[in-house]
Design a protein around this motif. Sequence first.
Motif, short mmCIF file in Angstrom:
data_model
loop_
_atom_site.label_atom_id
_atom_site.label_comp_id
_atom_site.label_asym_id
_atom_site.label_seq_id
_atom_site.Cartn_x
_atom_site.Cartn_y
_atom_site.Cartn_z
N GLU A 1 -15.40 -7.48 -9.85
CA GLU A 1 -15.08 -6.18 -9.28
C GLU A 1 -13.85 -6.32 -8.40
N GLU A 2 -12.86 -5.46 -8.58
CA GLU A 2 -11.64 -5.53 -7.80
C GLU A 2 -11.07 -4.13 -7.63
N GLN A 3 -10.24 -3.97 -6.61
CA GLN A 3 -9.61 -2.69 -6.33
C GLN A 3 -8.55 -2.39 -7.38
N THR A 4 -8.55 -1.17 -7.89
CA THR A 4 -7.56 -0.76 -8.89
C THR A 4 -6.94 0.55 -8.44
N GLU A 5 -5.97 0.45 -7.54
CA GLU A 5 -5.26 1.63 -7.05
C GLU A 5 -3.89 1.72 -7.73
N GLU A 6 -3.08 2.68 -7.31
CA GLU A 6 -1.77 2.88 -7.93
C GLU A 6 -0.83 1.70 -7.69
N ASN A 7 -1.08 0.93 -6.64
CA ASN A 7 -0.20 -0.19 -6.33
C ASN A 7 -0.69 -1.51 -6.94
N THR A 8 -1.64 -1.45 -7.87
CA THR A 8 -2.18 -2.66 -8.48
C THR A 8 -1.95 -2.66 -9.99
N ALA A 9 -1.92 -3.84 -10.55
CA ALA A 9 -1.74 -3.97 -12.01
C ALA A 9 -2.25 -5.35 -12.43
N ARG A 10 -2.55 -5.45 -13.70
CA ARG A 10 -2.96 -6.74 -14.28
C ARG A 10 -2.28 -6.88 -15.64
N ILE A 11 -1.65 -8.04 -15.83
CA ILE A 11 -0.98 -8.36 -17.10
C ILE A 11 -1.76 -9.48 -17.76
N THR A 12 -2.22 -9.23 -18.98
CA THR A 12 -2.96 -10.25 -19.73
C THR A 12 -2.16 -10.66 -20.95
N ALA B 1 0.83 -1.19 0.00
CA ALA B 1 0.00 0.00 0.00
C ALA B 1 0.87 1.24 0.00
N GLY B 2 0.53 2.22 -0.81
CA GLY B 2 1.30 3.45 -0.90
C GLY B 2 2.32 3.46 -2.01
N THR B 3 2.51 2.34 -2.69
CA THR B 3 3.46 2.30 -3.80
C THR B 3 2.98 3.20 -4.93
N ARG B 4 3.87 4.01 -5.47
CA ARG B 4 3.50 4.94 -6.54
C ARG B 4 3.36 4.19 -7.85
N VAL B 5 2.61 4.80 -8.76
CA VAL B 5 2.30 4.14 -10.01
C VAL B 5 3.57 3.92 -10.84
N GLU B 6 4.55 4.83 -10.73
CA GLU B 6 5.80 4.66 -11.48
C GLU B 6 6.52 3.39 -11.03
N SER B 7 6.53 3.15 -9.70
CA SER B 7 7.19 1.95 -9.19
C SER B 7 6.44 0.69 -9.61
N THR B 8 5.11 0.77 -9.59
CA THR B 8 4.31 -0.38 -10.03
C THR B 8 4.56 -0.67 -11.51
N ALA B 9 4.65 0.37 -12.33
CA ALA B 9 4.91 0.19 -13.75
C ALA B 9 6.27 -0.44 -13.99
N ALA B 10 7.27 -0.04 -13.19
CA ALA B 10 8.60 -0.64 -13.34
C ALA B 10 8.58 -2.12 -12.99
N THR B 11 7.83 -2.48 -11.95
CA THR B 11 7.70 -3.90 -11.58
C THR B 11 7.00 -4.69 -12.69
N VAL B 12 5.97 -4.09 -13.27
CA VAL B 12 5.26 -4.74 -14.36
C VAL B 12 6.18 -4.96 -15.55
N ALA B 13 7.01 -3.97 -15.86
CA ALA B 13 7.95 -4.12 -16.97
C ALA B 13 8.92 -5.26 -16.72
N THR B 14 9.36 -5.43 -15.46
CA THR B 14 10.25 -6.55 -15.13
C THR B 14 9.55 -7.88 -15.35
N ILE B 15 8.28 -7.97 -14.89
CA ILE B 15 7.53 -9.21 -15.07
C ILE B 15 7.29 -9.50 -16.54
N GLU B 16 7.02 -8.47 -17.32
CA GLU B 16 6.84 -8.67 -18.76
C GLU B 16 8.10 -9.24 -19.39
N GLY B 17 9.25 -8.71 -18.98
CA GLY B 17 10.51 -9.22 -19.52
C GLY B 17 10.73 -10.67 -19.17
N LEU B 18 10.39 -11.05 -17.92
CA LEU B 18 10.55 -12.46 -17.52
C LEU B 18 9.61 -13.37 -18.32
#
Length: 231
Positions: A220-231, A175-192
């Motif tokens: 229905e699910e929470q979609t805050e700055e600290n959340t993401a979904r990769i499809t 909780a409290g993670t900024r969207v930039e940090s979440t996006a960087a984590t998503v980019a790492t997961i995409e690379g993996l």
Amino acid sequence: LNLMTIAGLALGAGNFVDNAIVVVEAMFRRLQRGESATDAAAGGAGDVGAAIAASTLTTCIVFLPVIFVKGLAARLVEGLAFTVTVSMIASLAAAVLLIPALSRWLLPKDGVKALDPGSRRIETIVGLLLDRPLMTVGVATALAVVSFLAMGRLGSELLPPSDPRQFSVRLVAQAGTRVESTAATVATIEGLLREAAGKDIVAMLSEVGRIPEDDRLIREEQTEENTARIT
């Protein structure tokens, strides 16, 4: 309109044809007795009106428990229940009111011929079955038992298996993670994922942070700055 509501409309259309056939057949039976087109239309609709009303409303009542269903199951079947109920009531009104009104002009004025040339064959088959009631009931009972035994082996599930060509990964950071940090984590997961799957991944979609509300979604699910979904 979606798959569920269109299925409900299809059921209603089929029921409309069924009710109309019953009403028209009752009218033709009165025409064969020598009644006028007006009397046959009114009398035929009156003869079967209560019967088709009972059968149609029974189908509507089947969906009454949907009112008490909650969660995912409710989101799936509420559209089907609504469209089936509305289309069934509309089909009942059309069969009892519209069909007799149209028949005033469309029914033949000078007698009718037999509509079912195979009726004698059907009567013969039914007569043979009535002559052997024990055998008929025994065969029907055996088929019912076999059907129940086979149904017990089928199993049950809420939804059919999803498309194996697609899967999704949901990410929830602290909780409290900024969207930039979440996006960087998503980019790492995409690379993996790309490294592990190689050419097997044709396309990838990532949704990061707050997503606009969409009433068409089942889940229905929470979609805050600290959340993401990769499809």
